[in-house]
Design a protein around this motif. Structure first.
Motif, PDB file in Angstrom:
ATOM      1  N   ASN A 158      47.320  37.981  50.349  1.00  0.00           N
ATOM      2  CA  ASN A 158      48.073  37.262  51.378  1.00  0.00           C
ATOM      3  C   ASN A 158      49.567  37.845  51.465  1.00  0.00           C
ATOM      4  OD1 ASN A 158      48.557  36.514  48.663  1.00  0.00           O
ATOM      5  ND2 ASN A 158      48.952  33.847  48.505  1.00  0.00           N
ATOM      6  N   THR A 182      54.869  30.610  56.195  1.00  0.00           N
ATOM      7  CA  THR A 182      55.705  32.102  55.697  1.00  0.00           C
ATOM      8  C   THR A 182      56.558  31.955  55.134  1.00  0.00           C
ATOM      9  OG1 THR A 182      55.818  32.270  58.321  1.00  0.00           O
ATOM     10  CG2 THR A 182      53.399  32.949  57.480  1.00  0.00           C
ATOM     11  N   GLN A 218      52.300  34.776  52.670  1.00  0.00           N
ATOM     12  CA  GLN A 218      51.679  33.331  52.462  1.00  0.00           C
ATOM     13  C   GLN A 218      51.615  32.079  52.338  1.00  0.00           C
ATOM     14  OE1 GLN A 218      50.547  34.564  56.473  1.00  0.00           O
ATOM     15  NE2 GLN A 218      50.655  31.909  56.335  1.00  0.00           N
TER      16      GLN A 218
END
Length: 682
Positions: free
Chosen positions: A586, A637, A631
Motif C-alpha cells: 500500500n 491517500t 494508501q
C-alpha cells in the motif's frame, strides 16, 4: 470510483508521439459516459498512432507534486513546455508553438484570457482537481475542435458521474508546499443517479512569493477561488442534457516577469450540452453544445508593488467569447465518420489608462477587437485490412476580424491625438479569410510488436486580437497579417513488448506566413515570414517486475526563420527525463531526474540583427524530484515529496521577461520545496 476521484480521476491522452482518441473510441465512449475506474485513481490513455492502450497508474506517473493550474500540469508531459511569468498562469507550449497555436477547450468551451500580456492564459482558469479527463493532441491529427491548433489541442473535460449504488459521492483534497507556503483545498460532491445528477465543485488556493535556488525571493504570490455547479438529466435512454455554471476569481497575482501585476481576474462560464444516441441506421451519435465565457481582468504597475515607474498606469480589459458546435457520427460501408460545424465569436476591449490623469487613455491594447470564426468539418476512418488503416479530415473556416475603436484618438501620454490606425499605418482593419485545413493518416501494423504511423496535415491559424490590433507606444499590431499555414509531416514508430514499451516520433512543420513578433527600433511589431520547425520525441518504459518501473523521455525541437536564417524565439532546448518507481503493497515511491541542455539557438531581444523575444542563451540544468504515497485506507491517500531536491538555481528558456525593462531577466524556477497532499473520498 466517485465523480470526485480517488486522488484525482483524470485521464490524460498524451503520447510522446502526439495523441488523440481514435474515431471509433470516441463513438463508444461519448462525453456523457461515466468516469472510468482505476485502483490508483488515474487512468492514462496513450494512443500511439492507432494503437491504444490504457495503463492504470497513480497520479505520480504524470506529476506527483501539487500544481497551481492546468499549464503547470501540462509541462510535465514530454514535448510540452511552459512560459512562466510568476507563480501561476503557466502558458503551455507544444512543439515550439504557443498561445493561439494551441487550442484549449474547457469542458467544451473556448475561453480567451483577459490580459493582452497573457497573465491569464486559458489554463489559468483550470483547477486541475475539478476535471475528470484531460486529452492532449500534439500536432494536427483532427479537425473537429476548431480552426488552427497547429501546435496541438488540449481538452479539459468533465464526465457524467457514475453513482453505482450510492446516491451521493464525493471527495475532499488538500495540499501544502513549504516554498512560498502554497496551499489548496478542493471539494467535489455529486448526488443523483443514471437518470440525473447535481454536482458541486469548489477549489481555493493561495501562495506567497517563493525563493529560487539562490535563495532570492521571486514575486509570485497569488490567491485563487473557483466554484462550479453542474446538472444533468436523462431525457430518455438515448438522450442526455447537461448544463453548468462556473466562476473563477484570481486576486493579488504578482508577476516577476512583467511590468505590471494583476489585482484581479474574473471568469464566468455557462455551458449547455445535448447528447443523443441513435439506435437504427447509419447515424450513431449527435452532440450539440453551446457556451459563453466572459473574462474581466485588471493589471497595474502600482497597487501591488513599490512604484518605481515614471507614471502610474493601469489596464482594465474584457474578453467575451460565445460559440457552439454540432457533431454527427456514423458508420457507412464500414467507414467510421463524423461531420459538423462550429462557431466561435470573441470580442476584446482593453485600455492603457493613466489613473492620476482622470484615466486618460495612453494606449488601446484591444480596440473593441472582434474575431468571428465559422467552420465546417468532416473526418473519416477505414480499416483497409488487418494491418492497415486510413484516416483523414477536412475543415473550412470563414474568418471575419474587425476593430470598431481603431479610429478612436488617445487622450493622454505621448500618443495623445493619435489613433491605433496611425500606429498601424493602415485603416484597413477589417479583414476576411477563407481558411482550408486537413490531415491524412496511414497506420500500418508491421507485426505483433511494431506499428508505423504517417501523418501529413495542413492547418491554418488566423492572427489573434493582440497580433492584429494592439496599439501602445511600444507594442503595435498589424491588421493586415496573413494567417499562418502549417504543413506538417510526422512519422511514428511504436513498439509494445508487454513489460517494455516505447515509441519514437520525428516531425517537420513548414510554415508559410509565420507570424513573427520582433523588436524594431525599440517597438514590438508583427510581420509574416516563412519558418521551419522540426523535432524528435522519444519515450520508453520497462516494468522490471511487480515492484519496479523505469521510464525515460526525450524531446528536441528546432525552429528557424527561413527568411533570414535566424533562430525562432522561445524554443525549448533538448530535454531528458528519467523516472524510477518502486511499489510495495500500500505504498510507493519515485525519483525523477530532469535535465535540459544549454540553449544557444536564440534570437535576442537586444540584438539589432534579430530583435526576438529571447533574453539570453539559457544555461543547462538538472533537477531531482522525490515523491512517495501511502494508501492509509481504501478511501484515504497521503502523498509527500521534495521538488528540486538539491536546491538548484535554474530557469526554463521559455520563461517570460518584461521585454520593455531596460535590464530584462528570465523568471527563476522555485528552489527546494517540501510538499504534502491528502485525499479522502466517500
Amino acid at each position: 470510483m466517485t465523480p470526485a476521484r480517488s486522488l484525482l480521476s483524470l485521464a490524460i491522452t498524451a503520447a510522446l508521439t502526439g495523441t488523440s482518441f481514435s474515431l471509433a473510441y470516441a463513438e463508444t465512449t461519448p462525453q456523457t459516459s461515466p468516469v472510468k475506474a482505476s485502483e490508483s485513481g488515474l487512468v492514462i490513455e496513450i494512443t500511439k498512432g492507432q494503437q491504444q492502450e490504457i495503463l492504470s497508474q497513480s497520479l505520480e506517473s504524470v506529476q506527483p507534486a501539487p500544481v497551481t493550474d492546468g499549464g503547470e500540469l501540462l509541462k510535465s508531459i514530454n514535448g510540452i513546455s511552459g512560459t512562466r511569468m510568476g507563480g501561476r498562469a503557466i502558458d503551455p507550449i507544444i512543439r515550439g508553438q504557443k498561445q493561439t497555436a494551441v487550442n484549449v477547450l474547457l469542458d467544451g468551451a473556448y475561453l480567451h484570457g483577459g490580459c493582452p500580456n497573457r497573465m491569464d492564459p486559458p489554463t489559468t482558469y483550470t483547477a486541475v482537481d475539478s476535471y475528470d479527463w484531460i486529452t492532449v493532441i500534439k500536432g494536427n491529427r483532427t479537425v473537429q475542435y476548431g480552426s488552427g491548433g497547429s501546435g496541438g489541442t488540449v481538452l479539459f473535460e468533465r464526465k457524467w458521474p457514475s453513482f453505482s449504488d450510492k446516491p451521493v459521492t464525493g471527495s475532499v483534497s488538500s495540499s501544502y508546499e513549504t516554498n512560498g507556503e502554497k496551499w489548496e483545498l478542493a471539494a467535489d460532491v455529486a448526488a443523483g443517479s443514471d437518470q440525473g445528477y447535481i454536482r458541486v465543485i469548489g477549489h481555493t488556493a493561495e501562495g506567497d512569493n517563493y525563493d529560487d535556488g539562490n535563495g532570492d525571493e521571486v514575486r509570485s504570490a497569488y490567491q485563487s477561488q473557483s466554484g462550479t455547479l453542474m446538472a444533468g438529466y436523462a431525457i430518455s435512454n438515448n438522450t442526455r442534457l447537461q448544463g453548468s455554471f462556473e466562476k473563477t476569481e484570481e486576486t493579488d497575482v504578482l508577476f516577476a516577469g512583467a511590468g505590471m501585476d494583476s489585482p484581479y481576474a474574473r471568469a464566468e462560464n455557462i455551458r449547455l450540452k445535448l447528447d443523443h444516441t441513435f439506435t437504427e441506421g447509419s447515424l450513431k451519435t449527435l452532440k450539440a453544445e453551446l457556451y459563453r465565457s466572459d473574462v474581466e481582468h485588471m493589471m497595474d504597475n502600482y497597487s501591488l508593488r513599490e512604484f518605481t515607474a515614471s507614471m502610474k498606469m493601469d489596464a482594465p480589459s474584457t474578453s467575451d467569447t460565445q460559440g457552439g458546435r454540432l457533431v454527427l457520427t456514423g458508420v457507412t460501408n464500414r467507414i467510421d465518420w463524423l461531420a459538423g460545424f462550429d462557431l466561435q465569436d470573441n470580442t476584446r476591449n482593453a485600455n492603457q489608462q493613466l489613473p492620476t490623469m482622470m484615466d486618460k487613455i495612453a494606449g488601446i491594447q484591444w480596440p473593441d477587437a472582434n474575431i468571428r470564426q465559422i467552420g465546417v468539418f468532416a473526418e473519416a476512418e477505414k480499416a483497409i485490412n488487418g494491418s492497415n488503416r486510413l484516416k483523414g479530415g477536412l475543415r473550412v473556416d470563414q474568418v471575419e476580424a474587425s476593430a470598431s475603436r481603431s479610429d478612436e484618438a488617445f487622450t493622454g501620454g505621448g500618443l495623445a491625438g493619435k489613433t491605433p490606425e496611425d500606429l498601424y499605418g493602415t485603416s484597413k482593419v477589417k479583414q476576411t479569410e477563407t481558411n482550408i485545413g486537413g490531415f491524412a493518416q496511414w497506420s500500418h501494423n508491421i507485426n505483433a510488436l511494431f506499428q508505423w504511423d504517417t501523418i501529413v496535415s495542413r492547418s491554418v491559424r488566423t492572427a489573434d486580437a493582440t497580433e492584429r490590433y494592439i496599439a501602445t507606444s511600444k507594442w503595435i499590431g498589424n491588421p493586415e497579417l496573413e494567417p499562418e499555414k502549417h504543413h506538417q509531416l510526422e512519422g511514428i514508430l511504436s513498439v509494445n513488448m508487454g513489460a517494455a514499451k516505447g515509441s519514437v516520433s520525428g516531425w517537420m512543420n513548414k510554415v508559410d506566413d509565420y507570424i513573427l513578433r520582433s523588436n524594431v527600433t525599440g517597438k514590438d511589431r508583427y510581420t509574416n515570414v516563412d519558418a521551419t520547425l522540426m523535432g524528435i520525441e522519444a519515450e520508453a518504459s520497462h516494468r522490471i517486475n511487480a515492484k519496479w518501473l523505469f521510464s525515460t523521455q526525450l524531446a528536441w525541437i528546432q525552429g528557424e526563420n527561413d527568411d533570414n536564417g535566424e533562430a525562432l524565439s522561445q524554443i525549448s532546448p533538448l530535454e531528458l527525463r528519467a523516472k524510477a518507481r518502486y511499489l510495495q503493497n500500500n505504498w510507493q515511491a519515485g525519483l525523477e531526474l530532469v535535465s535540459a541542455a544549454k540553449q544557444t539557438d536564440v534570437c535576442l531581444y537586444d540584438d539589432t540583427d534579430c530583435g526576438g523575444q529571447d533574453v539570453r542563451e539559457t544555461p543547462s540544468y538538472w533537477v531531482a524530484n522525490l515523491d512517495a504515497r501511502y494508501q492509509v485506507l481504501d478511501s484515504l491517500t497521503l502523498d509527500a515529496g521534495i521538488n528540486n531536491l538539491f536546491d538548484k538555481a535554474y530557469t526554463l528558456h521559455e520563461s517570460r521577461n518584461d521585454s520593455f525593462n531596460p535590464d530584462p531577466v528570465q523568471v527563476m524556477e522555485p528552489g527546494r520545496s517540501l510538499w504534502l497532499k491528502a485525499h479522502y473520498s466517500f
